[in-house]
Design an enzyme around this catalytic site. Structure first.
Site, PDB file in Angstrom:
ATOM      1  N   GLU A  69       7.596  -5.142   2.917  1.00  0.00           N
ATOM      2  CA  GLU A  69       7.352  -6.301   2.063  1.00  0.00           C
ATOM      3  C   GLU A  69       6.595  -7.347   2.864  1.00  0.00           C
ATOM      4  O   GLU A  69       6.935  -7.646   4.000  1.00  0.00           O
ATOM      5  CB  GLU A  69       8.699  -6.834   1.544  1.00  0.00           C
ATOM      6  N   LEU A  70       5.573  -7.902   2.234  1.00  0.00           N
ATOM      7  CA  LEU A  70       4.696  -8.852   2.912  1.00  0.00           C
ATOM      8  C   LEU A  70       5.294 -10.256   2.993  1.00  0.00           C
ATOM      9  O   LEU A  70       5.075 -10.987   3.953  1.00  0.00           O
ATOM     10  CB  LEU A  70       3.361  -8.892   2.162  1.00  0.00           C
ATOM     11  N   ASN A 102       2.434  -5.770   6.500  1.00  0.00           N
ATOM     12  CA  ASN A 102       1.349  -5.548   5.559  1.00  0.00           C
ATOM     13  C   ASN A 102       1.122  -4.041   5.463  1.00  0.00           C
ATOM     14  O   ASN A 102       0.516  -3.438   6.344  1.00  0.00           O
ATOM     15  CB  ASN A 102       0.092  -6.260   6.048  1.00  0.00           C
ATOM     16  N   SER A 103       1.615  -3.456   4.387  1.00  0.00           N
ATOM     17  CA  SER A 103       1.561  -1.994   4.266  1.00  0.00           C
ATOM     18  C   SER A 103       0.122  -1.481   4.194  1.00  0.00           C
ATOM     19  O   SER A 103      -0.135  -0.318   4.508  1.00  0.00           O
ATOM     20  CB  SER A 103       2.316  -1.543   3.023  1.00  0.00           C
ATOM     21  N   LEU A 122       6.114   0.409  -6.942  1.00  0.00           N
ATOM     22  CA  LEU A 122       6.643  -0.015  -8.235  1.00  0.00           C
ATOM     23  C   LEU A 122       6.139  -1.415  -8.574  1.00  0.00           C
ATOM     24  O   LEU A 122       6.333  -2.356  -7.799  1.00  0.00           O
ATOM     25  CB  LEU A 122       8.171   0.013  -8.233  1.00  0.00           C
ATOM     26  N   ASP A 125       0.999  -5.506  -7.307  1.00  0.00           N
ATOM     27  CA  ASP A 125       0.135  -6.578  -7.807  1.00  0.00           C
ATOM     28  C   ASP A 125      -1.137  -5.964  -8.390  1.00  0.00           C
ATOM     29  O   ASP A 125      -1.747  -5.088  -7.769  1.00  0.00           O
ATOM     30  CB  ASP A 125      -0.210  -7.539  -6.658  1.00  0.00           C
ATOM     31  N   THR A 200      14.259  -1.897 -10.276  1.00  0.00           N
ATOM     32  CA  THR A 200      13.726  -3.059  -9.548  1.00  0.00           C
ATOM     33  C   THR A 200      13.778  -4.308 -10.416  1.00  0.00           C
ATOM     34  O   THR A 200      13.860  -4.247 -11.637  1.00  0.00           O
ATOM     35  CB  THR A 200      12.261  -2.863  -9.095  1.00  0.00           C
ATOM     36  N   GLU A 201      13.695  -5.431  -9.729  1.00  0.00           N
ATOM     37  CA  GLU A 201      13.742  -6.722 -10.393  1.00  0.00           C
ATOM     38  C   GLU A 201      12.560  -6.881 -11.347  1.00  0.00           C
ATOM     39  O   GLU A 201      12.704  -7.386 -12.457  1.00  0.00           O
ATOM     40  CB  GLU A 201      13.739  -7.835  -9.334  1.00  0.00           C
ATOM     41  N   GLU A 202      11.382  -6.410 -10.915  1.00  0.00           N
ATOM     42  CA  GLU A 202      10.192  -6.520 -11.766  1.00  0.00           C
ATOM     43  C   GLU A 202      10.355  -5.623 -12.994  1.00  0.00           C
ATOM     44  O   GLU A 202      10.033  -6.025 -14.119  1.00  0.00           O
ATOM     45  CB  GLU A 202       8.961  -6.112 -10.952  1.00  0.00           C
TER      46      GLU A 202
HETATM   47  N1  SAM Z   1       8.382  -3.336  -6.203  1.00  0.00           N
HETATM   48  C1  SAM Z   1       9.066  -4.587  -6.528  1.00  0.00           C
HETATM   49  C2  SAM Z   1       9.613  -4.553  -7.930  1.00  0.00           C
HETATM   50  O1  SAM Z   1       9.268  -3.626  -8.678  1.00  0.00           O
HETATM   51  O2  SAM Z   1      10.399  -5.453  -8.274  1.00  0.00           O
HETATM   52  C3  SAM Z   1       8.154  -5.809  -6.329  1.00  0.00           C
HETATM   53  C4  SAM Z   1       6.962  -5.911  -7.227  1.00  0.00           C
HETATM   54  S1  SAM Z   1       5.981  -7.369  -6.890  1.00  0.00           S
HETATM   55  C5  SAM Z   1       5.040  -7.567  -8.338  1.00  0.00           C
HETATM   56  C6  SAM Z   1       4.811  -6.788  -5.685  1.00  0.00           C
HETATM   57  C7  SAM Z   1       5.335  -6.969  -4.266  1.00  0.00           C
HETATM   58  O3  SAM Z   1       4.438  -6.378  -3.341  1.00  0.00           O
HETATM   59  C8  SAM Z   1       5.475  -8.420  -3.873  1.00  0.00           C
HETATM   60  O4  SAM Z   1       6.786  -8.648  -3.428  1.00  0.00           O
HETATM   61  C9  SAM Z   1       4.446  -8.604  -2.753  1.00  0.00           C
HETATM   62  O5  SAM Z   1       4.832  -9.546  -1.799  1.00  0.00           O
HETATM   63  C10 SAM Z   1       4.368  -7.212  -2.190  1.00  0.00           C
HETATM   64  N2  SAM Z   1       3.104  -6.904  -1.509  1.00  0.00           N
HETATM   65  C11 SAM Z   1       1.858  -7.183  -1.935  1.00  0.00           C
HETATM   66  N3  SAM Z   1       0.934  -6.741  -1.049  1.00  0.00           N
HETATM   67  C12 SAM Z   1       1.627  -6.176  -0.025  1.00  0.00           C
HETATM   68  C13 SAM Z   1       1.248  -5.572   1.205  1.00  0.00           C
HETATM   69  N4  SAM Z   1      -0.034  -5.454   1.541  1.00  0.00           N
HETATM   70  N5  SAM Z   1       2.222  -5.112   2.022  1.00  0.00           N
HETATM   71  C14 SAM Z   1       3.517  -5.234   1.685  1.00  0.00           C
HETATM   72  N6  SAM Z   1       3.937  -5.798   0.527  1.00  0.00           N
HETATM   73  C15 SAM Z   1       3.012  -6.279  -0.304  1.00  0.00           C
END
Ligand code: SAM
Length: 224
Positions: A69-70, A102-103, A122, A125, A200-202
């Site tokens: 998670e970023l 940062n994945s 899941l 963005d 997931t929360e989303e």
């Molecule tokens: N997967 C979770 C869910 O379904 O509830 C979170 C979805 S949320 C819309 C997208 C998540 O991806 C955010 O928490 C964001 O911080 C994370 N994210 C975005 N780009 C990322 C990256 N390059 N590396 C790690 N995490 C990232």
């Protein structure tokens, strides 16, 4: 920025005793157990608040899994959540952890070739604008990287409520020579598929609002 979090220089440098202390007693402790050769097998990319991992931890109690998670605060929240669960449920949730990273840059620092059996994306963005498509966590370029770290037979799970992103993720996977879609029977038989929408929360937010979801689940196949 990236300079604020440490990155292991290779998968051998990932500190397993930090993430999974019950499985990997620290080198200085008295414990005589042979060092566990187990590796992380599941990775939840952009894990957000960690709902999926929490569900998977008890469904697969002997599988090590990690969320990437970023966002710093969100990562801290997931850490606290896991610690609290470990305390209130002795011997459970020892197999799950989270890391702030940062994945899109550092997957190869965490996982070696053919290490993973499942990767999750899941509700990533959407990055709607064409010029931002390169920021999407599923892309032809990144799929090469994921194909490297997922073992043959391993599975990539994706879900989104954004139709255009769903189409994009599916077509990237369909066009990649090292992935093939699961059949409907295989999807029905996989207990993890049922979690994608609701764990997931989303996903729960989308469900509450009666939103549609678009799923793509693909298997890593052997090189021809
Ligand atoms: N997967 C979770 C869910 O379904 O509830 C979170 C979805 S949320 C819309 C997208 C998540 O991806 C955010 O928490 C964001 O911080 C994370 N994210 C975005 N780009 C990322 C990256 N390059 N590396 C790690 N995490 C990232």
């Amino acid at each position: 920025s990236d300079s604020h979090f440490p990155v292991p220089i290779s998968p051998h440098h990932v500190d397993y005793s930090f993430h999974f202390p019950q499985f990997f007693p620290s080198p200085n402790s008295d414990s005589s157990s042979d060092s566990d050769s187990r590796k992380i097998e599941f990775a939840d990319i952009g894990c957000g608040f960690g709902g999926l991992l929490i569900s998977l931890a008890t469904l697969f109690p002997n599988t090590l899994m990690i969320g990437m998670e970023l966002r710093d605060k969100v990562t801290e929240y997931v850490k606290e959540r896991i610690l609290a669960l470990r305390i209130s449920n002795p011997n459970q949730y020892q197999n799950v952890s989270v890391v702030r990273t940062n994945s899109m840059k550092y997957i190869p620092n965490y996982f070696s070739k053919l290490q993973l059996s499942k990767m999750f994306f899941l509700f990533p963005d959407p990055h709607f604008k064409e010029k931002n498509h390169r920021r999407r966590v599923i892309s032809p370029f990144l799929l090469d990287e994921y194909a490297y770290v997922i073992k043959e037979g391993g599975i990539i799970y994706t879900i989104t409520d954004v139709e255009e992103l769903g189409e994009w993720m599916k077509s990237c996977l369909e066009n990649h020579p090292l992935f093939e879609g699961l059949t409907d029977e295989e999807l029905d038989a996989d207990p993890v598929v049922k979690l994608l929408k609701c764990a997931t929360e989303e996903g729960q937010k989308v469900e509450r609002n009666g939103g549609q979801t678009f799923t793509a689940v693909f298997r890593r196949i052997a090189m021809k």
